[in-house]
Design a protein around this motif. Structure first.
Motif, PDB file in Angstrom:
ATOM      1  N   SER A  82      36.185  38.895  33.749  1.00  0.00           N
ATOM      2  CA  SER A  82      37.231  39.185  34.728  1.00  0.00           C
ATOM      3  C   SER A  82      38.610  39.062  34.087  1.00  0.00           C
ATOM      4  CB  SER A  82      37.132  38.215  35.909  1.00  0.00           C
ATOM      5  OG  SER A  82      38.218  38.409  36.794  1.00  0.00           O
ATOM      6  N   LYS A  83      39.444  40.023  34.403  1.00  0.00           N
ATOM      7  CA  LYS A  83      40.800  39.983  33.839  1.00  0.00           C
ATOM      8  C   LYS A  83      41.726  39.071  34.647  1.00  0.00           C
ATOM      9  CE  LYS A  83      42.559  44.189  36.137  1.00  0.00           C
ATOM     10  NZ  LYS A  83      43.069  45.566  35.898  1.00  0.00           N
ATOM     11  N   TYR A  84      41.185  38.452  35.705  1.00  0.00           N
ATOM     12  CA  TYR A  84      42.009  37.614  36.569  1.00  0.00           C
ATOM     13  C   TYR A  84      41.844  36.123  36.307  1.00  0.00           C
ATOM     14  CZ  TYR A  84      42.648  42.022  38.941  1.00  0.00           C
ATOM     15  OH  TYR A  84      42.958  43.330  39.210  1.00  0.00           O
ATOM     16  N   ASN A 135      40.573  40.905  44.256  1.00  0.00           N
ATOM     17  CA  ASN A 135      40.646  41.506  42.924  1.00  0.00           C
ATOM     18  C   ASN A 135      39.331  41.344  42.168  1.00  0.00           C
ATOM     19  OD1 ASN A 135      43.295  42.434  43.127  1.00  0.00           O
ATOM     20  ND2 ASN A 135      44.169  40.522  42.355  1.00  0.00           N
ATOM     21  N   GLN A 136      38.738  40.152  42.236  1.00  0.00           N
ATOM     22  CA  GLN A 136      37.467  39.929  41.559  1.00  0.00           C
ATOM     23  C   GLN A 136      36.338  40.705  42.241  1.00  0.00           C
ATOM     24  OE1 GLN A 136      36.882  35.635  41.051  1.00  0.00           O
ATOM     25  NE2 GLN A 136      37.696  35.903  38.975  1.00  0.00           N
ATOM     26  N   THR A 192      36.660  43.479  43.807  1.00  0.00           N
ATOM     27  CA  THR A 192      36.862  44.889  43.449  1.00  0.00           C
ATOM     28  C   THR A 192      36.320  45.187  42.048  1.00  0.00           C
ATOM     29  OG1 THR A 192      38.814  45.039  44.876  1.00  0.00           O
ATOM     30  CG2 THR A 192      38.582  46.706  43.155  1.00  0.00           C
ATOM     31  N   GLU A 193      36.514  44.263  41.123  1.00  0.00           N
ATOM     32  CA  GLU A 193      35.941  44.442  39.786  1.00  0.00           C
ATOM     33  C   GLU A 193      34.430  44.612  39.872  1.00  0.00           C
ATOM     34  OE1 GLU A 193      38.653  42.110  36.517  1.00  0.00           O
ATOM     35  OE2 GLU A 193      37.386  40.871  37.801  1.00  0.00           O
ATOM     36  N   GLN A 232      32.717  48.454  38.802  1.00  0.00           N
ATOM     37  CA  GLN A 232      32.433  48.548  37.379  1.00  0.00           C
ATOM     38  C   GLN A 232      30.944  48.600  37.018  1.00  0.00           C
ATOM     39  OE1 GLN A 232      36.415  46.039  35.911  1.00  0.00           O
ATOM     40  NE2 GLN A 232      34.387  45.165  35.617  1.00  0.00           N
TER      41      GLN A 232
END
Length: 505
Positions: free
Chosen positions: A125-127, A185-186, A188-189, A193
């Protein structure tokens, strides 16, 4: 000739209009107007049906849960979010082995714990930095969620994700909107994906975060994101599609209604959320002995199709602990759980946690294989096969034995009871009854009894209340050449799709 013509006309009525009073426009909810009498409420309940996503989910019967993460390496069940990501290092992790093993055991879908309460993410995760990207596995280039999703596609099995709302690592937890943004946000990832997602699983854990505060979860917002990004996914068990059965034993209720009261369901709610895709979830305690009986729905202002999932771990804990290798549930125990979950109108969610190497342990694999063998041996031969069927007020009699869930027995006119007599080809010994209603039409049977002819008189073998998608009942072995199934009470006309008698090995 007239009788045959009548049956043809009746069959066409069933196909075109549904069973007696149910139009082709079926929905998984209904609003009950004030002062509606009990008979009308019961009839309405009989016509509430699962959505397409709920029906697909129910037909799975068995779903596997894979709990793996920080707890696998710390020996804990609930991490505190302070763990070093470098601890996560399963050196032989093989998601293909996981999925291949559970599919061979009869499972049709899996769910991976993408993030547990400790906040460690099995995808990069980019968050957050608290994820596999900072672990030694594949030098931080691994993505366990992707590997599970890929294995599910390879073996043609459903794919689901578990994302814990409670995050003991994130400094945003307890902040309100900021954490809900982070969670979206997580989410949605995960929903964008990895291809198709068939189930999103939320639990209700809501403890304190690293700042000592609890978070108010914005479930409605989360549901909308899921509906937009993965419209075919069911949302469980803190969700609008599937509810928790109420325990973590894997055992369901003797009386399990999929249609339950929804007293905060009203026309304004429907209008606001769109009749076509409601994300409503009933409120209140869903853990009583009977959630949808007549006494429960008589004061309902709304009804909704809200089926139960029974969850349990194959081990005492949800994560792998080597000390529990000799405490894995036996094939016989798993079989008992099967009868009391799938056999009681639930879907069974069985957790099989991968070990520190990243494999399903031999102890668990052996138990799954033994359990599958027991199921295969038990249900290999339907002893009603080739039986003759008689029922004075029945329609489509043979459909209960044709191995086709989409055909069903029902009754003439508005009959809500029936006696179905089956003459076996010679004497047979049996101790398991299987029944299925066609829930695409609705769940209707309220009480039934199975009797056998002992040569002189009818004797009771077993009895039950609800059937739903599947009901399995065990009883003392009986030898007979004739049985009868009595539908004593049904909400509108019963729709029996399948009936079977079996002998346990």
């Amino acid at each position: 000739m007239f009788k045959k013509l009548f049956q043809v006309i009746l069959f066409l009525q069933i196909v075109v209009f549904g069973v007696y009073g149910q139009t082709s426009k079926s929905t998984n909810y209904a609003i009950i107007k004030p002062a509606t009498n009990l008979t009308a409420i019961v009839n309405t309940a009989a016509n509430v049906t699962p959505s397409a996503r709920q029906l697909r989910w129910q037909e799975l019967e068995l779903t596997a849960f894979f709990h793996i993460g920080m707890n696998t390496f710390t020996g804990r069940e609930w991490g505190d979010g302070k763990e070093d990501p470098k601890l996560f290092n399963p050196t032989a992790l093989d998601t293909r082995q996981w999925v291949r093993t559970v599919k061979a055991a009869g499972f049709k879908q899996v769910i991976i714990t993408a993030k547990h309460h400790d906040g460690f993410c099995l995808w990069p995760s980019k968050y957050t930095e608290h994820s596999v990207k900072n672990s030694p596995r594949k030098n931080g280039q691994g993505d366990v969620v992707k590997e599970v999703a890929d294995a599910c596609r390879e073996y043609k099995i459903g794919f689901g994700i578990y994302l814990s709302p409670w995050d003991r690592n994130s400094p945003l937890y307890g902040s309100g909107t900021a954490y809900n943004d982070y969670f979206v946000n997580q989410l949605t990832e995960l929903l964008t994906q990895y291809g198709r997602v068939d189930e999103v699983w939320f639990d209700g854990a809501n403890g304190e975060g690293s700042n000592g505060k609890k978070q108010v979860y914005d479930f409605d917002r989360w549901y909308k994101v899921i509906r937009k990004l993965q419209p075919s996914a069911v949302i469980a068990i803190m969700g609008p599609d599937v509810r928790w059965v109420g325990t973590e034993t894997g055992y369901g209720r003797e009386t399990e209604w999929s249609v339950v009261p929804a007293n905060n369901l009203d026309q304004l709610t429907i209008t606001a959320k769109s009749q076509h895709d409601i994300t409503f979830k009933p409120k209140g305690d869903m853990r009583g002995d009977d959630l949808g009986g007549r006494d429960k729905i008589k004061t309902a202002t709304g009804l909704i199709w809200y089926p139960a999932e029974a969850d349990v771990s194959i081990r005492p804990g949800w994560f792998f602990h080597a000390a529990e290798n000799d405490k894995v549930k036996s094939p016989e125990k798993l079989m008992d759980i099967y009868y009391n979950s799938v056999g009681k109108n639930c879907v069974l969610l069985l957790n099989i946690p991968p070990d520190k190497e990243g494999l399903l342990n031999a102890s668990d694999v052996n138990a799954l294989q033994g359990w599958k063998k027991l199921r295969d041996e038990t249900f290999k031969i339907n002893l009603l096969k080739d039986a003759s069927v008689e029922c004075n007020n029945g329609v489509n009699l043979k459909s209960i034995l044709d191995d086709d869930y989409n055909t069903w027995f029902t009754t003439h006119n508005k009959d809500t009871s029936a006696v179905i007599t089956l003459n076996l080809k010679g004497s047979k010994t049996f101790d398991v009854l299987l029944l299925q209603e066609n829930i695409a039409i609705g769940q209707r049977v309220e009480k039934f009894e199975l009797d056998y002819w002992d040569g002189n008189d009818w004797k009771k073998a077993t009895e039950g209340t609800t059937i739903g998608y599947k009901r399995l009942l065990r009883f003392s072995p009986v030898t007979a050449n004739k049985v009868r199934l009595t539908i004593e009470s049904s909400r509108l006309n019963p729709t029996i799709a399948t009936m079977g008698l079996y002998k346990q090995p």
